[in-house]
Write a protein that holds these residues in place. Sequence first.
Motif, PDB file in Angstrom:
ATOM      1  N   LYS A 180       0.685  -1.483   0.123  1.00 21.17           N
ATOM      2  CA  LYS A 180       0.057   0.358   0.094  1.00 21.17           C
ATOM      3  C   LYS A 180       0.811   1.555   0.008  1.00 21.17           C
ATOM      4  N   ALA A 181       1.805   1.256  -0.162  1.00 19.42           N
ATOM      5  CA  ALA A 181       2.602   1.954  -0.089  1.00 19.42           C
ATOM      6  C   ALA A 181       3.154   2.980  -1.051  1.00 19.42           C
ATOM      7  N   GLU A 182       3.674   4.202  -0.936  1.00 18.66           N
ATOM      8  CA  GLU A 182       3.979   5.476  -2.118  1.00 18.66           C
ATOM      9  C   GLU A 182       4.969   5.680  -2.594  1.00 18.66           C
ATOM     10  N   LEU A 183       5.979   5.924  -3.739  1.00 14.02           N
ATOM     11  CA  LEU A 183       7.216   6.281  -3.794  1.00 14.02           C
ATOM     12  C   LEU A 183       6.689   7.134  -5.128  1.00 14.02           C
ATOM     13  N   PHE A 184       6.885   8.568  -5.409  1.00 13.14           N
ATOM     14  CA  PHE A 184       6.427   9.365  -6.371  1.00 13.14           C
ATOM     15  C   PHE A 184       7.830  11.009  -5.896  1.00 13.14           C
ATOM     16  N   LEU A 185       7.963  11.376  -7.338  1.00  9.02           N
ATOM     17  CA  LEU A 185       8.641  12.421  -7.430  1.00  9.02           C
ATOM     18  C   LEU A 185       6.793  14.231  -7.482  1.00  9.02           C
ATOM     19  N   THR A 186       6.037  13.902  -7.925  1.00  7.16           N
ATOM     20  CA  THR A 186       5.062  14.038  -7.852  1.00  7.16           C
ATOM     21  C   THR A 186       3.758  13.223  -7.803  1.00  7.16           C
ATOM     22  N   PRO A 187       2.660  13.666  -7.093  1.00  6.03           N
ATOM     23  CA  PRO A 187       1.692  12.716  -6.843  1.00  6.03           C
ATOM     24  C   PRO A 187       1.038  12.085  -8.065  1.00  6.03           C
TER      25      PRO A 187
END
Length: 447
Positions: free
Chosen positions: A150-157
Amino acid sequence: MEKNLNSPARKQLSALFDEGAYQEIGSYVREKTAPAGVVTAYGYVNGNPVYAFAQDQSVENGAVGMAQAEKIAKLYGLAAKTGSPIVGIYDSNGAFMDGSACSLNAYSLMLEQVSAVSGVVPQIAIIAGVCAGSAAVMACASDFIIMTEKAELFLTPNFETSSATVCAENGIAALVAKDVESAMIQARNLINILPVNNMACTPCMEYEAPELASGNDLAGYVASIADGNSVIEVYKNYAGSAYTALATVTGSTVAIIGTSKTDSKLTESDCAKIARFIRTCDAFSIPVITLVDTLGFEGNVASEQAGSVRALTRLAGSYAEATTPKISVVTGNAVGAVFIALAGKGCNADFAYALENAYIAPLMPESAVEFLWHDKLKGCHNLAAKRQELAKEYTSTIASAMSAAELGCIDEIITAGDLRNVISKSLSMLEGKRVTNLPKKHNNFPF
């Protein structure tokens, strides 16, 4: 000021460290009007000293400011001084936004520390929630990233590109775990198998006999080489024609690289996956076993436009420059430049072996027949049958493992049944390997 002992960050650290025990440092540091949104600590993981930090969502959503950055930077400094691994548990919605450049300076400080210890001590990033913006850059600078589902990794959403599934498919996440507890187990497994720093020997531990191998394919060869239940495959869902894993052989840590599909070719992504992995292994002097079975490198218009020649150059250069012990085995096909990059003298393999039925040649049989024996095809009434006959002849003679051995292109021909025994003996002989490269800052291969 009382600490929240039941905060998510402290529970995560308890799951990471042996028996849930750790020593917290800087617990009373404040960020503006609240505690700094990170817990920093040290303790033991499988008996190894480890430093770790966990961003604390219960405090201002783990917002990053200068105080948090300084706590994390101190941890990196201690890891560098003592040569101990560092684990970062990321779960923050971003920086304190007060309109000033303070948050930028905070991330700069942390990134400086991450870069300073890169290749010195193992760095493992666990994405337990949100890892956004500059924090994503910091996490990606680690040696391995573990993401929960369920994790998120991003520069912009953008959830379509920030999920754990997507990050695993594009080579950002090395491992994906069902939940935080599973991620901690995976992190503990990595710490157990990795050297504690770049000057330490590879771990040596008790081991089980290899699993019963089935089939003459990559999975069967890996199972026959590695100790039982020791294989940790990383980047499994990225670049499907390349295989990368950590394992043990007779109790000692090794890396296993394979080209996993005998009827496929390596793409730009496959090259990037292998090159990055061997650089990681070389940084910590982990011996590399390469199992080669592929038709070569993809050479169509799309791959050329994607920069395949750049990727191949980076891969070949990474192999050639690596000074860690390297053993290559051609288990099937090694066609053209793929042999040069992964098994030939150009990659500086300490030992290059081939199985009895290996195919080692600059061209595929059909192309070789047309190029070398075109005169033999003249006047044939059944060209297809003649080409097939000549292709078999080429495969069994000029392109055979015996031919390569006679020419000195490989060191020895071995059987699949003797694979583990030969590799184990080779690893033992290479334990004292010492190589000094020409003095330079670094290579300048294209990225």
